[in-house]
Scaffold this active site. Structure first.
Site, mmCIF file in Angstrom:
data_model
loop_
_atom_site.group_PDB
_atom_site.id
_atom_site.type_symbol
_atom_site.label_atom_id
_atom_site.label_comp_id
_atom_site.label_asym_id
_atom_site.label_seq_id
_atom_site.Cartn_x
_atom_site.Cartn_y
_atom_site.Cartn_z
ATOM 1 N N VAL A 102 0.838 -1.201 0.000
ATOM 2 C CA VAL A 102 0.000 0.000 0.000
ATOM 3 C C VAL A 102 0.877 1.256 0.000
ATOM 4 C CG1 VAL A 102 -1.899 -1.157 1.208
ATOM 5 C CG2 VAL A 102 -0.151 0.022 2.553
ATOM 6 N N HIS A 118 -4.217 -4.318 -2.258
ATOM 7 C CA HIS A 118 -4.602 -3.960 -0.885
ATOM 8 C C HIS A 118 -4.799 -2.452 -0.711
ATOM 9 C CE1 HIS A 118 -2.821 -8.024 0.710
ATOM 10 N NE2 HIS A 118 -3.951 -8.163 0.050
ATOM 11 N N CYS A 133 -24.709 14.567 2.450
ATOM 12 C CA CYS A 133 -23.966 15.558 3.253
ATOM 13 C C CYS A 133 -22.466 15.270 3.301
ATOM 14 C CB CYS A 133 -24.533 15.594 4.681
ATOM 15 S SG CYS A 133 -24.523 13.971 5.485
ATOM 16 N N CYS A 147 -17.486 13.773 8.575
ATOM 17 C CA CYS A 147 -18.491 14.639 7.956
ATOM 18 C C CYS A 147 -19.045 15.557 9.037
ATOM 19 C CB CYS A 147 -19.599 13.798 7.332
ATOM 20 S SG CYS A 147 -20.986 14.806 6.762
ATOM 21 N N CYS A 150 -23.153 14.528 9.459
ATOM 22 C CA CYS A 150 -23.641 13.249 10.005
ATOM 23 C C CYS A 150 -22.584 12.499 10.814
ATOM 24 C CB CYS A 150 -24.153 12.357 8.881
ATOM 25 S SG CYS A 150 -22.845 11.676 7.838
ATOM 26 N N THR A 188 7.283 -11.615 -0.675
ATOM 27 C CA THR A 188 6.023 -11.864 0.065
ATOM 28 C C THR A 188 6.135 -13.167 0.829
ATOM 29 O OG1 THR A 188 3.625 -12.163 -0.054
ATOM 30 C CG2 THR A 188 4.878 -12.902 -1.982
ATOM 31 N N SER A 189 5.531 -13.177 2.040
ATOM 32 C CA SER A 189 5.552 -14.393 2.854
ATOM 33 C C SER A 189 4.585 -15.431 2.302
ATOM 34 C CB SER A 189 5.177 -14.057 4.295
ATOM 35 O OG SER A 189 3.878 -13.505 4.329
ATOM 36 N N ALA A 231 15.502 -8.329 -2.798
ATOM 37 C CA ALA A 231 14.900 -7.882 -4.061
ATOM 38 C C ALA A 231 15.735 -6.808 -4.757
ATOM 39 C CB ALA A 231 13.495 -7.347 -3.780
HETATM 40 P P1 OAD Z 1 5.189 -10.123 4.988
HETATM 41 O O1 OAD Z 1 5.769 -9.256 6.029
HETATM 42 O O2 OAD Z 1 4.231 -11.171 5.399
HETATM 43 O O3 OAD Z 1 6.386 -10.864 4.223
HETATM 44 C C1 OAD Z 1 7.496 -10.168 3.788
HETATM 45 C C2 OAD Z 1 8.416 -11.150 3.083
HETATM 46 O O4 OAD Z 1 9.494 -10.400 2.530
HETATM 47 C C3 OAD Z 1 9.034 -12.217 3.996
HETATM 48 O O5 OAD Z 1 8.844 -13.497 3.423
HETATM 49 C C4 OAD Z 1 10.512 -11.851 4.028
HETATM 50 O O6 OAD Z 1 11.365 -13.000 4.080
HETATM 51 C C5 OAD Z 1 10.688 -11.138 2.705
HETATM 52 N N1 OAD Z 1 11.774 -10.166 2.658
HETATM 53 C C6 OAD Z 1 12.287 -9.412 3.655
HETATM 54 N N2 OAD Z 1 13.253 -8.608 3.187
HETATM 55 C C7 OAD Z 1 13.341 -8.828 1.854
HETATM 56 C C8 OAD Z 1 14.137 -8.300 0.805
HETATM 57 N N3 OAD Z 1 15.039 -7.349 1.028
HETATM 58 N N4 OAD Z 1 13.961 -8.780 -0.458
HETATM 59 C C9 OAD Z 1 13.029 -9.745 -0.705
HETATM 60 N N5 OAD Z 1 12.254 -10.284 0.247
HETATM 61 C C10 OAD Z 1 12.395 -9.830 1.514
HETATM 62 O O7 OAD Z 1 4.584 -9.171 3.862
HETATM 63 P P2 OAD Z 1 3.525 -9.509 2.727
HETATM 64 O O8 OAD Z 1 3.725 -10.883 2.184
HETATM 65 O O9 OAD Z 1 3.508 -8.368 1.799
HETATM 66 O O10 OAD Z 1 -1.919 -6.736 4.278
HETATM 67 O O11 OAD Z 1 2.188 -9.497 3.578
HETATM 68 C C11 OAD Z 1 0.965 -9.652 2.924
HETATM 69 C C12 OAD Z 1 -0.074 -8.764 3.541
HETATM 70 O O12 OAD Z 1 -0.146 -9.015 4.953
HETATM 71 C C13 OAD Z 1 0.243 -7.279 3.456
HETATM 72 O O13 OAD Z 1 -0.177 -6.707 2.248
HETATM 73 C C14 OAD Z 1 -0.521 -6.714 4.608
HETATM 74 C C15 OAD Z 1 -0.208 -7.750 5.654
HETATM 75 O O14 OAD Z 1 -1.126 -7.855 6.686
HETATM 76 C C16 OAD Z 1 -2.630 -5.624 4.401
HETATM 77 O O15 OAD Z 1 -2.187 -4.590 4.827
HETATM 78 C C17 OAD Z 1 -4.047 -5.822 3.989
#
Ligand code: OAD
Length: 240
Positions: A102, A118, A133, A147, A150, A188-189, A231
């Site tokens: 985000v 997201h 309103c 607002c 309301c 992403t995890s 990354a």
């Molecule tokens: P996470 O915090 O769950 O996962 C982050 C991942 O990035 C982990 O697997 C780390 O090993 C990896 N990581 C850390 N440093 C890195 C780097 N330098 N290069 C590559 N990878 C690296 O984050 P998300 O998977 O994005 O939702 O989490 C998914 C969603 O859960 C988010 O969008 C958020 C959260 O709750 C909302 O806000 C709706």
């Protein structure tokens, strides 16, 4: 392994890239689930990222988003975001960038059409369906603003736990997952659905899946290669 993936990038007709918080880690934005530094190691998501938490304590949740918004405004896209943006500019129409982030860093790097599953922390919307309103130019200032007629509250335009993803972005992401021949899953995890399911969808539709993540994830089972590098190192090397 690197040369093989670089070759797949060159050969791919269409590449889908699914990113998560790890792609912004090297910009200084904390991830959610990293054991020491992740936001969910310090805060309980049920207290900060649900509609019921917001209704129970809007000021606390609003302030937490303002704090993150200000932190994000002070950082910059890193070499990973920039490599993705440069690739899309060099190869128009060949890449679909799907992000769970985000933070808007992909967009600031130049991927203005990234599919933001997201939402966006920089924007607000109404908590309840707006009435006549409810006018954004006539807000009563406060934490959160409301607002003045309301009392309907503004809220961050992000997707909270238990909420639907924006339908258009999700549909476009699913199409890209089914239609690509290579999917890069970066930072992403793989814990949060439906986003994580896109990697399985790509695999089931016959695409090669490559993971870029220093740590193992539950998505590794569908990956042909897992590149255990940050990354900001990996993406310039793969896409440059
Ligand atoms: P996470 O915090 O769950 O996962 C982050 C991942 O990035 C982990 O697997 C780390 O090993 C990896 N990581 C850390 N440093 C890195 C780097 N330098 N290069 C590559 N990878 C690296 O984050 P998300 O998977 O994005 O939702 O989490 C998914 C969603 O859960 C988010 O969008 C958020 C959260 O709750 C909302 O806000 C709706």
């Amino acid at each position: 392994m690197w040369e093989t993936v670089r070759l797949w990038v060159r050969e791919a007709r269409h590449i889908a890239v699914l990113t998560g918080a790890g792609v912004s880690a090297e910009s200084g934005v904390p991830t959610f689930r990293d054991a020491q530094t992740g936001l969910w190691a310090r805060f309980n998501p049920q207290d900060l990222a649900t509609e019921s938490a917001y209704r129970a304590n809007p000021q606390r949740v609003w302030d937490w988003y303002v704090y993150r918004r200000e932190m994000i405004a002070a950082v910059s896209p890193n070499a990973g975001h920039e490599a993705l943006a440069a690739f899309s500019q060099r190869h128009p129409g060949r890449m679909t960038l799907i992000t769970q982030n985000v933070d808007g860093l992909h967009q600031r790097a130049g991927n203005t059409d990234a599919l933001a599953l997201h939402g966006s922390i920089a924007e607000d919307r109404w908590l309840d369906a707006p009435r006549v309103c409810c006018q954004v130019d006539k807000l009563e200032a406060g934490r959160p603003p409301r607002c003045r007629v309301c009392g309907n509250l503004r809220r961050p335009a992000v997707v909270w736990f238990g909420e639907h993803l924006p339908a258009d972005a999700l549909e476009a992401a699913e199409q890209a997952a089914h239609g690509c021949d290579l999917m890069l899953v970066v930072g992403t995890s793989g814990e949060v659905y439906p986003a994580a399911g896109l990697a399985f969808a790509a695999h089931q539709s016959g695409a090669r899946v490559v993971i870029v993540n220093p740590e193992p994830t539950p998505l590794d089972v569908v990956a042909e290669h897992c590149l255990r590098e940050p990354a900001a190192v990996c993406l310039p090397a793969l896409l440059g």
